[in-house]
Design an enzyme around this catalytic site. Structure first.
Site, PDB file in Angstrom:
ATOM      1  N   ARG A  52      -6.238  18.884  -0.150  1.00 27.21           N
ATOM      2  CA  ARG A  52      -6.025  20.180  -0.787  1.00 27.21           C
ATOM      3  C   ARG A  52      -6.489  20.227  -2.243  1.00 27.21           C
ATOM      4  NH1 ARG A  52      -3.022  19.515   3.335  1.00 27.21           N
ATOM      5  NH2 ARG A  52      -2.993  17.416   2.489  1.00 27.21           N
ATOM      6  N   THR A  53      -6.061  19.274  -3.039  1.00 26.51           N
ATOM      7  CA  THR A  53      -6.316  19.380  -4.480  1.00 26.51           C
ATOM      8  C   THR A  53      -7.812  19.327  -4.760  1.00 26.51           C
ATOM      9  OG1 THR A  53      -4.227  18.228  -4.784  1.00 26.51           O
ATOM     10  CG2 THR A  53      -5.626  18.481  -6.726  1.00 26.51           C
ATOM     11  N   LYS A  99     -17.262  -2.603 -10.415  1.00 24.98           N
ATOM     12  CA  LYS A  99     -17.973  -3.625 -11.217  1.00 24.98           C
ATOM     13  C   LYS A  99     -17.180  -3.984 -12.463  1.00 24.98           C
ATOM     14  CE  LYS A  99     -22.121  -1.108 -10.024  1.00 24.98           C
ATOM     15  NZ  LYS A  99     -23.080  -0.207 -10.653  1.00 24.98           N
ATOM     16  N   ARG A 112      -7.628  12.296 -10.171  1.00 27.18           N
ATOM     17  CA  ARG A 112      -6.428  11.746  -9.517  1.00 27.18           C
ATOM     18  C   ARG A 112      -6.513  10.227  -9.588  1.00 27.18           C
ATOM     19  NH1 ARG A 112      -4.048  13.639  -3.775  1.00 27.18           N
ATOM     20  NH2 ARG A 112      -3.415  15.343  -5.150  1.00 27.18           N
ATOM     21  N   HIS A 165       1.933  16.255 -11.209  1.00 27.02           N
ATOM     22  CA  HIS A 165       0.862  16.981 -10.498  1.00 27.02           C
ATOM     23  C   HIS A 165       0.965  18.443 -10.972  1.00 27.02           C
ATOM     24  CE1 HIS A 165      -1.997  18.104  -7.584  1.00 27.02           C
ATOM     25  NE2 HIS A 165      -1.473  17.605  -6.484  1.00 27.02           N
TER      26      HIS A 165
HETATM   27  N1   CP Z   1      -0.684  18.809  -2.334  1.00 36.16           N
HETATM   28  C1   CP Z   1      -1.591  17.825  -2.532  1.00 36.16           C
HETATM   29  O1   CP Z   1      -1.666  17.229  -3.597  1.00 36.16           O
HETATM   30  O2   CP Z   1      -2.372  17.568  -1.440  1.00 36.16           O
HETATM   31  P1   CP Z   1      -3.575  16.545  -1.407  1.00 36.16           P
HETATM   32  O3   CP Z   1      -2.991  15.153  -1.545  1.00 36.16           O
HETATM   33  O4   CP Z   1      -4.237  16.739  -0.072  1.00 36.16           O
HETATM   34  O5   CP Z   1      -4.481  16.856  -2.553  1.00 36.16           O
END
Ligand code: CP
Length: 307
Positions: A56-57, A86, A107, A135
């Site tokens: 999603r993100t 590396k 991320r 998040h």
């Molecule tokens: N909600 C969320 O962070 O989903 P993903 O891990 O798929 O990005």
């Protein structure tokens, strides 16, 4: 009103920021219906740097950028396909990518990694999840969804259910809810997965009403039930995970007892904690929530890129 980056949810509390983002997300959602989204980010490039998996993100940030007329560069899995393999440091990687792109969505498995990146980055960093930390763009889309679905961000009861210890979406959302008016938070979790002390302290300092519960049935009167996945990847042993993995399941029995005007949210992915049997109920809002991520992130990109 502007953000230079988004590392922690508390930045959304800066004067006027949340209101502007929600208003812009609403406008983008409307203009998407008529294929009339303004191409505000024409010529801009977004780099998606994901060291952990995402559906999603990553896709919603990339879609948001493309819908606004921008371009996207990304690596399939930064931990395997970037020069980290590396021995390159995160700081060097960010300085390099910051020379190619206008914004970096990152991320990373380490709490605090986005903050480290932001200290050296020449372009805005958007934290797409830093281990069990935060998040914040998920909190933004969660708030956008709550506003759309129940019509308000004050005067409601929310039950947060599942892995409140490791759930970074919970941590970000709690920081915002602590500043809203008359919100009751029901924290439903096994003892070992309850909300960490720093967030409980915040709720206490802000005089937010909250209850710690161990039975989902005691939270089904809430306006919003926010289910979360038990985060297997953050457990030290398989046995510890197995003991709690199916502790809360929202299925047909729970739906029958649930608030008739309530909504069920989940940042997704789900494992067993929401039965697919309830997906067609109008109160099951989690797929709508995931789609809202595109509009919330369009608003965020517009803000950090100064358009
Ligand atoms: N909600 C969320 O962070 O989903 P993903 O891990 O798929 O990005």
């Amino acid at each position: 009103m502007a953000l230079k980056n988004l590392i922690e949810a508390k930045q959304l509390l800066e004067q006027g920021v949340l209101g502007e983002l929600i208003a812009d997300a609403t406008k983008f959602e409307e203009s998407d219906k008529t294929n009339s989204i303004p191409q505000l980010l024409d010529g801009k490039v977004l780099a998606a740097l994901f060291y952990e998996p995402s559906t999603r993100t990553r896709f919603s940030f990339e879609t948001a950028m493309l819908k606004l007329g921008g371009e996207v560069i990304s690596t399939e899995s930064a931990s395997h396909f970037s020069s980290v393999t590396k021995g390159e440091t995160l700081e060097d990687t960010i300085k390099i990518i910051g020379g190619y792109a206008d914004v970096i969505v990152m991320r990373h498995p380490d709490k605090g990694a986005s903050k480290r990146a932001a200290t050296v980055s020449p372009v805005p960093i958007l934290n797409a999840g830093d281990g069990p930390g935060e998040h914040p763009s998920q909190a933004l889309l969660d708030l956008y969804t709550i506003k759309k679905e129940i019509g308000r961000l004050d005067d409601f009861c929310i039950a947060m259910v599942g892995d409140l210890k490791n759930g970074r979406t919970i941590h970000s959302l709690v920081k915002i809810l602590a500043e809203r008016k008359n919100v009751l938070i029901k924290l439903v979790a096994p003892c070992e997965l309850q909300l960490p002390g720093e967030y409980v302290k915040l709720l206490e300092e802000k005089k937010v009403k909250f209850e710690k519960l161990s039975d989902l049935d005691d939270a089904l009167d809430a306006d919003v039930v926010y289910m979360t996945r038990i985060q297997k990847e953050r457990f030290e042993s398989k046995e510890d995970y197995e003991r709690v993995k199916d502790c809360f399941v929202f299925g047909k029995n729970e739906l029958a007892k649930f608030n008739k005007n309530g909504i069920i949210l989940h940042p997704l992915p789900r494992v067993n904690e929401i039965s697919p049997e309830i997906d067609s109920d109008p109160r099951a809002a989690y797929f709508r929530q995931a789609k809202n991520g595109v509009y919330a992130r369009m608003a965020l990109l517009k803000m950090v890129l100064g358009k």
